[in-house]
Design an enzyme around this catalytic site. Structure first.
Site, mmCIF file in Angstrom:
data_model
loop_
_atom_site.group_PDB
_atom_site.id
_atom_site.type_symbol
_atom_site.label_atom_id
_atom_site.label_comp_id
_atom_site.label_asym_id
_atom_site.label_seq_id
_atom_site.Cartn_x
_atom_site.Cartn_y
_atom_site.Cartn_z
ATOM 1 N N HIS A 198 -11.213 126.554 -15.620
ATOM 2 C CA HIS A 198 -12.185 126.268 -14.575
ATOM 3 C C HIS A 198 -13.180 127.417 -14.397
ATOM 4 O O HIS A 198 -14.029 127.373 -13.511
ATOM 5 C CB HIS A 198 -11.428 126.003 -13.268
ATOM 6 C CG HIS A 198 -12.198 125.280 -12.232
ATOM 7 N ND1 HIS A 198 -12.348 125.747 -10.942
ATOM 8 C CD2 HIS A 198 -12.886 124.106 -12.267
ATOM 9 C CE1 HIS A 198 -13.071 124.910 -10.234
ATOM 10 N NE2 HIS A 198 -13.416 123.900 -11.015
ATOM 11 N N LYS A 217 -16.301 130.102 -14.672
ATOM 12 C CA LYS A 217 -17.745 129.948 -14.865
ATOM 13 C C LYS A 217 -18.351 131.349 -15.048
ATOM 14 O O LYS A 217 -18.225 132.207 -14.172
ATOM 15 C CB LYS A 217 -18.398 129.274 -13.650
ATOM 16 C CG LYS A 217 -17.891 127.840 -13.370
ATOM 17 C CD LYS A 217 -17.100 127.809 -12.113
ATOM 18 C CE LYS A 217 -16.841 126.417 -11.572
ATOM 19 N NZ LYS A 217 -16.042 125.552 -12.424
ATOM 20 N N ASP A 230 -25.984 140.542 -22.788
ATOM 21 C CA ASP A 230 -26.053 141.922 -23.290
ATOM 22 C C ASP A 230 -25.049 142.864 -22.634
ATOM 23 O O ASP A 230 -25.245 144.089 -22.637
ATOM 24 C CB ASP A 230 -27.469 142.497 -23.108
ATOM 25 C CG ASP A 230 -28.480 141.859 -24.048
ATOM 26 O OD1 ASP A 230 -28.051 141.148 -24.979
ATOM 27 O OD2 ASP A 230 -29.692 142.060 -23.847
ATOM 28 N N HIS A 287 -19.489 122.720 -2.585
ATOM 29 C CA HIS A 287 -18.832 123.091 -3.835
ATOM 30 C C HIS A 287 -18.587 124.598 -3.919
ATOM 31 O O HIS A 287 -17.952 125.074 -4.852
ATOM 32 C CB HIS A 287 -19.681 122.637 -5.041
ATOM 33 C CG HIS A 287 -18.919 122.594 -6.331
ATOM 34 N ND1 HIS A 287 -18.961 123.620 -7.252
ATOM 35 C CD2 HIS A 287 -18.095 121.657 -6.854
ATOM 36 C CE1 HIS A 287 -18.203 123.310 -8.287
ATOM 37 N NE2 HIS A 287 -17.664 122.121 -8.075
ATOM 38 N N LYS A 324 -17.015 128.275 -3.270
ATOM 39 C CA LYS A 324 -15.653 128.759 -3.041
ATOM 40 C C LYS A 324 -15.751 130.234 -2.672
ATOM 41 O O LYS A 324 -16.127 131.083 -3.497
ATOM 42 C CB LYS A 324 -14.800 128.613 -4.305
ATOM 43 C CG LYS A 324 -14.777 127.195 -4.925
ATOM 44 C CD LYS A 324 -15.756 127.075 -6.045
ATOM 45 C CE LYS A 324 -15.543 125.877 -6.941
ATOM 46 N NZ LYS A 324 -15.376 124.595 -6.366
ATOM 47 N N ASP A 332 -13.098 139.969 7.394
ATOM 48 C CA ASP A 332 -13.577 140.898 8.425
ATOM 49 C C ASP A 332 -15.045 141.291 8.242
ATOM 50 O O ASP A 332 -15.469 142.345 8.699
ATOM 51 C CB ASP A 332 -12.722 142.172 8.452
ATOM 52 C CG ASP A 332 -11.324 141.918 8.985
ATOM 53 O OD1 ASP A 332 -11.168 140.973 9.768
ATOM 54 O OD2 ASP A 332 -10.403 142.670 8.616
#
Length: 479
Positions: A129, A131, A136, A370, A372, A377
């Protein structure tokens, strides 16, 4: 040309830019592909061959044509829809594509895939999952977005509200190391091992022409023209982007999680606990697919017992693109609310308000959360691919950044608080039934007037019946 962004010279600090706009998110990826001189390392769960996907592929092909080594690592779950084009690209001397947890039977037939699920002890249910889009070893973007129209405000039916972070400096070396570990793991296979590679490679010239034509047509649209005029791209080109200097940590599951025998300390969850991020005052949890389970619920209840304010932003049933997950989440609302946690469920209707900053895309598409993220704090923030659910914790591999920056944490908190406003979200509360707090109400604003509902907003009786039916299925560990 990409270059290390000097932030606090002489320290191990890296530079970070929050990317909340879907157009900025696409523009940043295209900018990295255009500026790369040596390498592009791409890792995604979903990489669609739709309008924006083709634009990104065209940019990768252009980079390869000028000598950049392009490595693309894809989870194999959705590759069959464009397998021939993928194999054609893999024939380019500077492009190599590998697949994580590849299916033995090609073609995407539901029957053969079901056979693999049962014959391999559920191993095909474990997916990559992660991404990542790195250039470079100097700059990289990671977060919640895959590659596809719905992530970049180019889909007329669905538009995801998401978060990415653009990183520069030492942290990118850690991200590149995580990519290399996956790239060289036994869990991946070269795309050219797929039957049909030799035939597909003959199609590269025609594919190149189609991609170039598509890219030119899209760039000439109002949508395409706006990509080059965005302030983020202008500031990146001029070197005036407002980078935030901070210490950061890469948290990532090992590719061996595929085998189901990773030690908890080696996983993303274990690494997060190892960083001792326990909030003392405030926890803001953003997760589109929120299924805390008993352990997660107990952790949140413990925080409440210690006086920590706990706020949760997730999707409403009407906004959730995976209703089955909502069924898994629904059973935990009452115990969390009884502990004093606050729950906000995002509405499906995009926010058309002109006030800034915008957290929801404009247009006619249905909005769905979508992003996450966890804000501790308002001092540290996690941004990545990890959903607060059993699938992310136990089955899928995930990737994210923990950044110790009050400024960045405040930016994420502000975006979440705007999304949690009554015009954008429903506030879920306990309702007294015969003296017991067992029912729920949803409160929000509709055309300036407060609405209080006693059932899942914007849902039908049939949807609510199915929700109850799905909630009794013993499949929580797969959600």
């Amino acid at each position: 040309k990409l270059a290390y962004v000097p932030v606090k010279t002489g320290t191990a600090h890296s530079g970070f830019l929050l990317v909340d706009s879907p157009l900025d998110a696409l523009s940043a990826r295209l900018w990295l592909a255009e500026k790369a001189e040596k390498t592009l390392d791409i890792q995604y769960y979903i990489f669609r061959a739709d309008n924006t996907g083709k634009l990104v592929i065209s940019a990768l092909l252009a980079a390869a044509d000028r000598g950049v080594r392009v490595r693309v690592l894809l989870d194999d779950i959705y590759t069959t829809e464009h397998e021939t084009s993928m194999l054609a690209l893999d024939s380019h001397p500077n492009i190599e594509i590998r697949l994580y947890n590849a299916f033995e039977f090609r073609g995407g037939s539901p029957v053969t895939r079901l056979y693999e699920f049962f014959s391999k002890d559920g191993k095909p249910n474990r997916r990559m999952h992660n991404k990542l889009f790195a250039a470079d070893n100097q700059m990289a973007i990671t977060g919640g977005r895959n590659i596809g129209d719905e992530y970049f405000q180019a889909n007329t039916e669905l538009s995801f509200v998401d978060l990415d972070v653009l990183a520069s400096g030492p942290i990118v070396g850690e991200l590149s190391d995580s990519f290399d570990r996956y790239w060289n793991s036994e869990a991946v296979v070269p795309a050219r091992a797929i039957p049909g590679f030799n035939k597909a490679r003959m199609q590269l010239p025609a594919l190149r022409e189609r991609l170039h034509s598509h890219a030119q047509n899209l760039i000439n649209t109002e949508y395409g023209q706006s990509l080059s005029r965005l302030p983020l791209r202008v500031n990146l080109n001029s070197g005036t982007a407002s980078w935030i200097g901070a210490q950061g940590h890469v948290v990532v599951d090992p590719p061996e999680k595929l085998e189901g025998d990773s030690h908890i300390s080696d996983t993303l969850v274990g690494q997060m606990f190892g960083l001792k991020l326990n909030p003392r005052r405030d926890l803001l949890l953003i997760s589109p697919y929120f299924v805390p389970g008993n352990m997660g619920t107990q952790w949140l209840q413990y925080l409440r017992s210690q006086g920590v304010r706990v706020r949760i932003l997730t999707n409403s049933l009407a906004a959730n693109d995976v209703p089955l997950v909502h069924a898994g989440y629904a059973r935990y609302r009452i115990p969390l609310l009884k502990s004093g946690a606050e729950i906000h469920e995002l509405k499906p209707v995009p926010n058309r308000a002109t006030s800034k900053p915008k957290t929801l895309p404009s247009g006619s598409s249905r909005a769905s959360l979508h992003a996450k993220s966890l804000v501790f704090d308002r001092e540290s923030v996690f941004i990545g691919s990890f959903n607060f659910d059993p699938r992310s914790a136990l089955l899928n591999t995930e990737l994210g950044l923990v950044i110790h920056s009050p400024e960045l944490a405040q930016q994420v908190a502000l975006l979440a608080e705007i999304a949690m406003q009554p015009v954008n979200s429903y506030t879920v509360s306990l309702r007294n039934l015969e003296g017991e707090q067992t029912g729920l109400t949803w409160t929000g604003l509709n055309q300036g007037a407060q609405r209080v509902l006693d059932s899942e907003p914007e849902s039908t009786a049939w949807q609510r019946f199915m929700l109850k039916l799905l909630s009794i299925l013993p499949i929580e560990e797969n959600l």
